[in-house]
Motif scaffolding. Sequence first.
Motif, PDB file in Angstrom:
ATOM      1  N   LYS A 254      -8.486 -34.978   0.112  1.00 31.64           N
ATOM      2  CA  LYS A 254      -9.441 -33.566   0.148  1.00 31.64           C
ATOM      3  C   LYS A 254      -9.668 -33.966   1.848  1.00 31.64           C
ATOM      4  O   LYS A 254     -10.262 -32.396   2.555  1.00 31.64           O
ATOM      5  CB  LYS A 254      -8.664 -32.716  -0.819  1.00 31.64           C
ATOM      6  CG  LYS A 254      -7.960 -32.268  -1.351  1.00 31.64           C
ATOM      7  CD  LYS A 254      -6.514 -31.906  -1.492  1.00 31.64           C
ATOM      8  CE  LYS A 254      -5.977 -31.683  -2.041  1.00 31.64           C
ATOM      9  NZ  LYS A 254      -5.030 -32.865  -2.453  1.00 31.64           N
ATOM     10  N   HIS A 255     -11.282 -33.711   0.729  1.00 28.88           N
ATOM     11  CA  HIS A 255     -12.351 -33.628   1.884  1.00 28.88           C
ATOM     12  C   HIS A 255     -12.144 -34.533   2.712  1.00 28.88           C
ATOM     13  O   HIS A 255     -11.701 -35.690   2.992  1.00 28.88           O
ATOM     14  CB  HIS A 255     -13.215 -34.104   0.641  1.00 28.88           C
ATOM     15  CG  HIS A 255     -15.036 -33.860   1.445  1.00 28.88           C
ATOM     16  ND1 HIS A 255     -15.277 -34.504   2.360  1.00 28.88           N
ATOM     17  CD2 HIS A 255     -15.833 -33.333   0.796  1.00 28.88           C
ATOM     18  CE1 HIS A 255     -17.295 -34.310   2.209  1.00 28.88           C
ATOM     19  NE2 HIS A 255     -16.646 -32.962   1.739  1.00 28.88           N
ATOM     20  N   CYS A 292     -24.205 -28.622   3.497  1.00 28.80           N
ATOM     21  CA  CYS A 292     -23.182 -30.438   2.910  1.00 28.80           C
ATOM     22  C   CYS A 292     -23.895 -31.060   3.930  1.00 28.80           C
ATOM     23  O   CYS A 292     -24.603 -30.734   4.920  1.00 28.80           O
ATOM     24  CB  CYS A 292     -21.510 -29.229   3.819  1.00 28.80           C
ATOM     25  SG  CYS A 292     -20.843 -31.114   3.602  1.00 28.80           S
ATOM     26  N   ARG A 293     -24.268 -32.311   3.245  1.00 25.97           N
ATOM     27  CA  ARG A 293     -24.852 -33.399   3.956  1.00 25.97           C
ATOM     28  C   ARG A 293     -23.936 -33.853   4.862  1.00 25.97           C
ATOM     29  O   ARG A 293     -24.653 -34.243   5.490  1.00 25.97           O
ATOM     30  CB  ARG A 293     -25.186 -34.809   3.135  1.00 25.97           C
ATOM     31  CG  ARG A 293     -26.045 -33.988   1.595  1.00 25.97           C
ATOM     32  CD  ARG A 293     -26.420 -34.556   0.926  1.00 25.97           C
ATOM     33  NE  ARG A 293     -27.437 -33.421  -0.120  1.00 25.97           N
ATOM     34  CZ  ARG A 293     -28.214 -34.456  -1.077  1.00 25.97           C
ATOM     35  NH1 ARG A 293     -27.704 -35.817  -1.399  1.00 25.97           N
ATOM     36  NH2 ARG A 293     -28.760 -33.651  -1.293  1.00 25.97           N
ATOM     37  N   PRO A 299     -15.649 -32.263  11.552  1.00 29.92           N
ATOM     38  CA  PRO A 299     -15.190 -31.929  12.043  1.00 29.92           C
ATOM     39  C   PRO A 299     -14.542 -30.518  12.316  1.00 29.92           C
ATOM     40  O   PRO A 299     -13.809 -29.469  12.707  1.00 29.92           O
ATOM     41  CB  PRO A 299     -13.880 -32.346  12.673  1.00 29.92           C
ATOM     42  CG  PRO A 299     -13.574 -33.566  11.484  1.00 29.92           C
ATOM     43  CD  PRO A 299     -14.621 -33.559  10.514  1.00 29.92           C
ATOM     44  N   HIS A 300     -14.902 -30.318  11.113  1.00 24.77           N
ATOM     45  CA  HIS A 300     -14.485 -28.360   9.917  1.00 24.77           C
ATOM     46  C   HIS A 300     -15.709 -27.964  10.257  1.00 24.77           C
ATOM     47  O   HIS A 300     -15.366 -26.825   9.523  1.00 24.77           O
ATOM     48  CB  HIS A 300     -13.261 -29.001   9.287  1.00 24.77           C
ATOM     49  CG  HIS A 300     -11.977 -29.535   9.464  1.00 24.77           C
ATOM     50  ND1 HIS A 300     -11.139 -29.057  10.375  1.00 24.77           N
ATOM     51  CD2 HIS A 300     -11.864 -30.441   8.610  1.00 24.77           C
ATOM     52  CE1 HIS A 300     -10.036 -30.197  10.215  1.00 24.77           C
ATOM     53  NE2 HIS A 300     -10.532 -30.924   9.389  1.00 24.77           N
ATOM     54  N   ALA A 301     -16.579 -28.242  10.612  1.00 27.81           N
ATOM     55  CA  ALA A 301     -18.184 -27.634   9.571  1.00 27.81           C
ATOM     56  C   ALA A 301     -18.091 -26.379  10.292  1.00 27.81           C
ATOM     57  O   ALA A 301     -17.642 -26.190  11.102  1.00 27.81           O
ATOM     58  CB  ALA A 301     -19.150 -28.578  10.181  1.00 27.81           C
ATOM     59  N   LYS A 322     -16.117 -31.183  -3.506  1.00 27.97           N
ATOM     60  CA  LYS A 322     -16.688 -31.038  -2.604  1.00 27.97           C
ATOM     61  C   LYS A 322     -17.266 -30.291  -1.348  1.00 27.97           C
ATOM     62  O   LYS A 322     -17.674 -30.402  -0.364  1.00 27.97           O
ATOM     63  CB  LYS A 322     -18.242 -31.415  -3.380  1.00 27.97           C
ATOM     64  CG  LYS A 322     -19.492 -31.140  -2.826  1.00 27.97           C
ATOM     65  CD  LYS A 322     -20.963 -31.937  -3.541  1.00 27.97           C
ATOM     66  CE  LYS A 322     -22.450 -31.282  -3.798  1.00 27.97           C
ATOM     67  NZ  LYS A 322     -22.305 -30.489  -4.869  1.00 27.97           N
ATOM     68  N   CYS A 323     -16.582 -29.393  -1.358  1.00 29.95           N
ATOM     69  CA  CYS A 323     -16.323 -28.179   0.069  1.00 29.95           C
ATOM     70  C   CYS A 323     -15.879 -27.269   0.164  1.00 29.95           C
ATOM     71  O   CYS A 323     -14.983 -26.905  -0.673  1.00 29.95           O
ATOM     72  CB  CYS A 323     -15.139 -28.982   0.459  1.00 29.95           C
ATOM     73  SG  CYS A 323     -14.858 -29.424   2.712  1.00 29.95           S
ATOM     74  N   TRP A 324     -16.744 -26.480   1.214  1.00 29.87           N
ATOM     75  CA  TRP A 324     -16.023 -24.319   0.948  1.00 29.87           C
ATOM     76  C   TRP A 324     -15.131 -24.629   1.588  1.00 29.87           C
ATOM     77  O   TRP A 324     -14.434 -23.160   1.523  1.00 29.87           O
ATOM     78  CB  TRP A 324     -16.700 -24.388   2.095  1.00 29.87           C
ATOM     79  CG  TRP A 324     -19.112 -24.297   1.469  1.00 29.87           C
ATOM     80  CD1 TRP A 324     -19.833 -25.050   2.630  1.00 29.87           C
ATOM     81  CD2 TRP A 324     -19.302 -23.475   0.668  1.00 29.87           C
ATOM     82  NE1 TRP A 324     -20.837 -24.693   1.390  1.00 29.87           N
ATOM     83  CE2 TRP A 324     -20.268 -23.586   0.660  1.00 29.87           C
ATOM     84  CE3 TRP A 324     -18.169 -22.399  -0.512  1.00 29.87           C
ATOM     85  CZ2 TRP A 324     -21.019 -22.704  -0.658  1.00 29.87           C
ATOM     86  CZ3 TRP A 324     -19.549 -21.747  -1.088  1.00 29.87           C
ATOM     87  CH2 TRP A 324     -20.677 -22.253  -1.784  1.00 29.87           C
ATOM     88  N   LEU A 325     -14.180 -25.731   1.868  1.00 28.16           N
ATOM     89  CA  LEU A 325     -12.879 -25.300   3.118  1.00 28.16           C
ATOM     90  C   LEU A 325     -11.381 -25.561   1.936  1.00 28.16           C
ATOM     91  O   LEU A 325     -10.364 -24.127   1.639  1.00 28.16           O
ATOM     92  CB  LEU A 325     -12.285 -26.196   3.295  1.00 28.16           C
ATOM     93  CG  LEU A 325     -13.072 -26.810   4.754  1.00 28.16           C
ATOM     94  CD1 LEU A 325     -12.359 -28.268   5.364  1.00 28.16           C
ATOM     95  CD2 LEU A 325     -12.640 -25.697   5.944  1.00 28.16           C
TER      96      LEU A 325
END
Length: 332
Positions: A254-255, A292-293, A299-301, A322-325
């Motif tokens: 996922k991440h 996010c570190r 590529p999706h930031a 641990k991802c806003w997506l």
Amino acid sequence: MPEGRGDGALLKVDNLHTHFFLPNGVLKAVDGMSLEVERGEVVAVVGESGSGKSVTALSILRLIPRHQGRIVDGRLLFKGHDLMKKSNREMQEIRGKQIAMIFQNPYAALNPVIRLGDQLIETARKHRAVTKSEGLELSLELLTHLDLEDPERIVRLRPFQVSGGINQRIMLALALIGEPQLLIADEATTMLDSLTQVEILELIDRVQRETGMAVLLISHDLGVVAQVSDRVVVMYMGQRVEQAPTGEILTSPKHPYTIGLRESAPDLETKGKRLPQIQGSPPDPQNLPQGCRFAPRCPHAMERCIQSSPPDFRLDDNTLVKCWLFETGSPT
């Protein structure tokens, strides 16, 4: 096995922070790491060099050199008891007997001037209360079980007189001789050739199934640990960024960082082809990004990723990411 099964886990690392204090500032090697290992489970912790994997392992055994760094926050629960509250004497009894560890470089871990057999006998006498002759017999039986040829000759030699593969088998024997409930293998195959790597992993896997002990595998190589682990925890810059069963990590990571690790791992289909790489370099651990570190390399930031660090989101399949997506998941 999902996090959240309570303090019944054999090992629970809860919000661990281990920092090193340097002349030019603080290096946050581990910065909020959490993981669990159930009894009889094999958990792999993977990530690039510098992600904090080895420091997490050393923190569990409280082996961080005092003059270099210290654990500044968090809990280390083993069988429900906080290792942070144990005295040095109590930790000495736990190391080797209840929690054992094998290291990346066996040549550095073994005493170069003492015969291998004497090192095994000393460890056996410490953890099993046996005589010297009983310790030798026990050591020879264990080395034979670990598929070491001619153990009677090997125990008379010193570490520099044998190969890295033999020394790593000695390290594994030293770790197992106390019959630990948890084995931590910190990059235990990194310095070995590919064939010997497979042999050592197969030995660890076989012994784990025979004894039922739990194993925490530390590695930068997702392909290596996938062979034997039940669950994978992915670390990046001192933090857990994803946790899921091994099958999920391999087939449906996922991440974005985990996806990069998976795509850069060689397999039969990629033989002879150029592997994709994760673009950019990890940030300076003494000057970490605000959000996010992984955002500077992702590529999706999005703007939100740069401004704010995401929490851990729990998905329907119990994956933690641990991802806003994945904001639609339940924050933990």
